[in-house]
Design an enzyme around this catalytic site. Sequence first.
Site, PDB file in Angstrom:
ATOM      1  N   GLY A  11      47.622  34.941  48.240  1.00 47.28           N
ATOM      2  CA  GLY A  11      47.702  33.652  47.547  1.00 47.28           C
ATOM      3  C   GLY A  11      48.758  33.752  46.467  1.00 47.28           C
ATOM      4  O   GLY A  11      49.883  33.285  46.603  1.00 47.28           O
TER       5      GLY A  11
ATOM      6  N   CYS B 143      40.297  19.842  21.844  1.00 44.67           N
ATOM      7  CA  CYS B 143      39.510  20.232  20.663  1.00 44.67           C
ATOM      8  C   CYS B 143      38.666  21.473  20.931  1.00 44.67           C
ATOM      9  O   CYS B 143      37.421  21.409  20.930  1.00 44.67           O
ATOM     10  CB  CYS B 143      38.619  19.078  20.249  1.00 44.67           C
ATOM     11  SG  CYS B 143      39.486  17.528  20.293  1.00 44.67           S
TER      12      CYS B 143
HETATM   13  N1  LLP Z   1      40.942  35.700  49.951  1.00 44.89           N
HETATM   14  C1  LLP Z   1      39.799  35.464  49.287  1.00 44.89           C
HETATM   15  C2  LLP Z   1      38.545  35.519  50.017  1.00 44.89           C
HETATM   16  C3  LLP Z   1      39.829  35.181  47.916  1.00 44.89           C
HETATM   17  O1  LLP Z   1      38.689  34.946  47.263  1.00 44.89           O
HETATM   18  C4  LLP Z   1      41.065  35.137  47.231  1.00 44.89           C
HETATM   19  C5  LLP Z   1      41.120  34.847  45.794  1.00 44.89           C
HETATM   20  C6  LLP Z   1      42.236  35.382  47.964  1.00 44.89           C
HETATM   21  C7  LLP Z   1      42.139  35.670  49.328  1.00 44.89           C
HETATM   22  C8  LLP Z   1      43.610  35.327  47.347  1.00 44.89           C
HETATM   23  O2  LLP Z   1      43.786  36.299  46.379  1.00 44.89           O
HETATM   24  P1  LLP Z   1      45.244  36.517  45.721  1.00 44.89           P
HETATM   25  O3  LLP Z   1      46.159  37.038  46.792  1.00 44.89           O
HETATM   26  O4  LLP Z   1      45.704  35.212  45.200  1.00 44.89           O
HETATM   27  O5  LLP Z   1      44.984  37.505  44.645  1.00 44.89           O
HETATM   28  N2  LLP Z   1      41.820  32.150  39.434  1.00 44.89           N
HETATM   29  C9  LLP Z   1      42.154  33.546  39.303  1.00 44.89           C
HETATM   30  C10 LLP Z   1      42.235  34.228  40.651  1.00 44.89           C
HETATM   31  C11 LLP Z   1      41.005  34.046  41.482  1.00 44.89           C
HETATM   32  C12 LLP Z   1      41.119  34.668  42.859  1.00 44.89           C
HETATM   33  C13 LLP Z   1      40.014  34.244  43.721  1.00 44.89           C
HETATM   34  N3  LLP Z   1      40.087  34.707  45.075  1.00 44.89           N
HETATM   35  C14 LLP Z   1      43.448  33.699  38.495  1.00 44.89           C
HETATM   36  O6  LLP Z   1      43.997  32.692  38.039  1.00 44.89           O
HETATM   37  O7  LLP Z   1      43.899  34.819  38.268  1.00 44.89           O
END
Ligand code: LLP
Length: 422
Positions: free
Chosen positions: A277, A346
């Site tokens: 992601g 706020c």
């Molecule tokens: N696959 C699953 C099952 C996931 O839960 C996630 C992310 C991904 C793939 C993708 O992960 P990435 O490649 O993006 O690390 N909101 C947080 C990150 C939460 C990630 C949740 N799961 C932030 O802003 O750092």
Amino acid sequence: MRHFTFINEEMHAEKVSLKEIARAVGTPCYVYSSATFERHFSVFKDSVKDIDALIAYSVKANSNIGILATLSKLGAGADVVSGGELQRALTAGIPANKIVFSGVGKTKDEIEAAAKAKIKIFNVESIPELYAINDIAAQMNYLAPIAFRVNPDVSAGGHEKISTGKKEDKFGIAWSKAEQAYAVAETCSNIEVVGIDVHIGSQIDHLEPFEKAILKVGSLIKKLRSSGHNIRSFDIGGGLGIPYGDKSIIPPNPANYGAMVKRLTQELNVEMIFEPGRMISGNAGILLSTVLYVKKGEDRNFLIIDAAMNDLLRPALYDAYHEIEPVRKNPENSQIKKYDIVGPICESSDTFTKSRELPIIEQGELIVMHTTGAYGASQSSQYNTRPLVPEVLVKGNKYEVVRKRPTINDILKSENIPTWLI
Ligand code: LLP
């Protein structure tokens, strides 16, 4: 290579001036670079080129359908975690046979929609969920392809709020119960076991945790096969970290990540599924904002900007660091000042950074927060009745608004005063 660079002392997204976007769309807004999406996707693809692989972009990182369509054109599949994300992926043209459905709490409606679309795999996280999928598939006269997401009990570092692979986390089938789960699946008439899945966390800044998880799952695959289960795919989730500009974290190079996966899985004879992601979208976006006021506190300088924690939650929620720069470079201004950069909400947590050293910045200036293409707009909300932040996609010298800013009336339209008060 960065596509947010200075041309004549003014920051551009590819060939488009950010000042021009701010004038036309207003601030705050997210601006994305198509070239960066294309580049990151091809870097990831290259890093796994010798592997039988599906790259299922993790839609939650940035779920705008303009972005999904951009990635779809490049051959991406999708990892979705809700019926909404499924609909987004299909709308953007991602073929159902490249979509995997993850998440611990899929509802009946979501399972039905995914079964109707004939997605590639349901990543199942519990036995009750397996039964729910089996029941729905039976009613639809459908054979549901499943993989169990297993919990390898591997600590992946990073922020505790985004670590998912330890036994105390809510995710996946407990390691000691995995073989039993596959045995149960074989008794379900409308379930077809096709693979195995793992995802240990996000913004992971070294390869060891991946390596540990892959080795554990690899040996489980061998055991499962010897018990007669047909494991054809191995989904290793996402999680690869990216640079945010705070020099302390140097994430693994995607090529090394790909080589490591190849080395550890080549004997397994499986199709690998990747769910990146952040690696695809993080550095493809910036948040563009205007300085509303410069305020001198007792002993601090505050830049009060028109973006707030509802537009970009990461600093408030995870103490995340984002590089910040003014849009206009002033070569005559070499003086540095320390600023606390805050939004109008706020709450004290509506703070993007404290004591950040920047050139002197004045009221009305535009600033950007870098590396906000992942988990920026997709985590935004309308808290304080601030309309959802718009999103702009740039391609070369063209740009389009791919999510427009709702009006306050748009927001109020979806609510009503109960009849007993009228
Ligand atoms: N696959 C699953 C099952 C996931 O839960 C996630 C992310 C991904 C793939 C993708 O992960 P990435 O490649 O993006 O690390 N909101 C947080 C990150 C939460 C990630 C949740 N799961 C932030 O802003 O750092």
